[in-house]
Design a protein around this motif. Structure first.
Motif, short mmCIF file in Angstrom:
data_model
loop_
_atom_site.label_atom_id
_atom_site.label_comp_id
_atom_site.label_asym_id
_atom_site.label_seq_id
_atom_site.Cartn_x
_atom_site.Cartn_y
_atom_site.Cartn_z
N THR A 185 0.83 -1.21 0.00
CA THR A 185 0.00 0.00 0.00
C THR A 185 0.86 1.25 0.00
OG1 THR A 185 -1.71 -1.21 1.20
CG2 THR A 185 -1.87 1.19 1.21
N VAL A 186 1.90 1.28 0.83
CA VAL A 186 2.80 2.44 0.90
C VAL A 186 3.54 2.61 -0.43
CG1 VAL A 186 4.89 3.35 1.98
CG2 VAL A 186 3.02 2.50 3.40
N PHE A 187 3.94 1.49 -1.05
CA PHE A 187 4.61 1.57 -2.35
C PHE A 187 3.71 2.26 -3.38
CE2 PHE A 187 5.37 -0.08 -6.59
CZ PHE A 187 6.73 0.19 -6.75
N ILE A 188 2.47 1.82 -3.46
CA ILE A 188 1.54 2.40 -4.43
C ILE A 188 1.27 3.87 -4.12
CG2 ILE A 188 -0.86 2.31 -5.28
CD1 ILE A 188 -0.60 -0.80 -4.89
N LEU A 189 1.07 4.19 -2.84
CA LEU A 189 0.82 5.59 -2.47
C LEU A 189 2.06 6.45 -2.67
CD1 LEU A 189 -1.39 5.02 0.67
CD2 LEU A 189 -2.12 5.90 -1.55
N ALA A 190 3.25 5.90 -2.41
CA ALA A 190 4.49 6.65 -2.64
C ALA A 190 4.67 6.92 -4.13
CB ALA A 190 5.69 5.88 -2.09
N LEU A 191 4.32 5.96 -4.96
CA LEU A 191 4.41 6.16 -6.41
C LEU A 191 3.49 7.29 -6.85
CD1 LEU A 191 5.63 5.19 -9.05
CD2 LEU A 191 3.79 3.51 -9.20
N ILE A 192 2.29 7.31 -6.30
CA ILE A 192 1.35 8.41 -6.61
C ILE A 192 1.93 9.74 -6.14
CG2 ILE A 192 -0.92 9.36 -6.04
CD1 ILE A 192 -1.89 6.36 -5.92
#
Length: 162
Positions: free
Chosen positions: A25-32
């Protein structure tokens, strides 16, 4: 709902599956957040760009390991990214602001001589500059060099004589 609570976990004692779910989840949000922040944020950039890298890394890691509550971490990271976006936008509007935030380039070499006071100000030794000269200009002959600068990003730029 109990399944999601079990999958997500709470507090600092997370199991492998819970930490993995948070990591994804953090990976996806960090990418955003990185996409919102812009390309320069994660290249060799200015002090402003480097600050966002350090802060996001430090704060996002807390969400992955459960050291801080997830929503406040993500809210904080979003605000940091938006502040970075605002500063980046405002730099284009104000030369005084960009000078205050990022400083100016410093001339290190001109007319066949190193500028000692500028070298000291930039905290560089002559050999540091010579190393960059060999890497970037493929020479160590200062007779072919017009000027050398240290840029706001910390990179050394070399202007070759025509």
């Amino acid at each position: 709902m109990d399944f999601l609570a079990e999958l997500w976990g709470s507090g600092k004692s997370l199991n492998t599956v819970q930490m993995t779910c948070r990591g994804i989840t953090v990976f996806i949000l960090a990418l955003i957040l990185i996409r919102i922040s812009g390309r320069r944020s994660f290249g060799i950039g200015s002090p402003l760009d480097n600050i966002i890298v350090m802060l996001l890394g430090a704060i996002l890691s807390r969400a992955v390991v459960g050291a801080s509550p997830f929503i406040p971490v993500m809210t904080t990271c979003t605000m940091i990214v938006l502040l970075h976006r605002f500063f980046s936008w405002y730099k284009g509007k104000s030369s005084r602001f960009i000078h205050w935030i990022e400083g100016d380039k410093i001339m290190l070499f001109k007319d066949g001589r190193f500028i000692t006071e500028n070298m000291e100000r930039a905290q560089l030794h002559r050999e540091d500059v010579m190393q960059e000269l060999r890497k970037r200009a493929m020479t160590d002959d200062l007779n072919n060099i017009k000027t050398i600068y240290i840029e706001r990003s910390g990179e050394i730029s070399i202007v070759i004589k025509e």
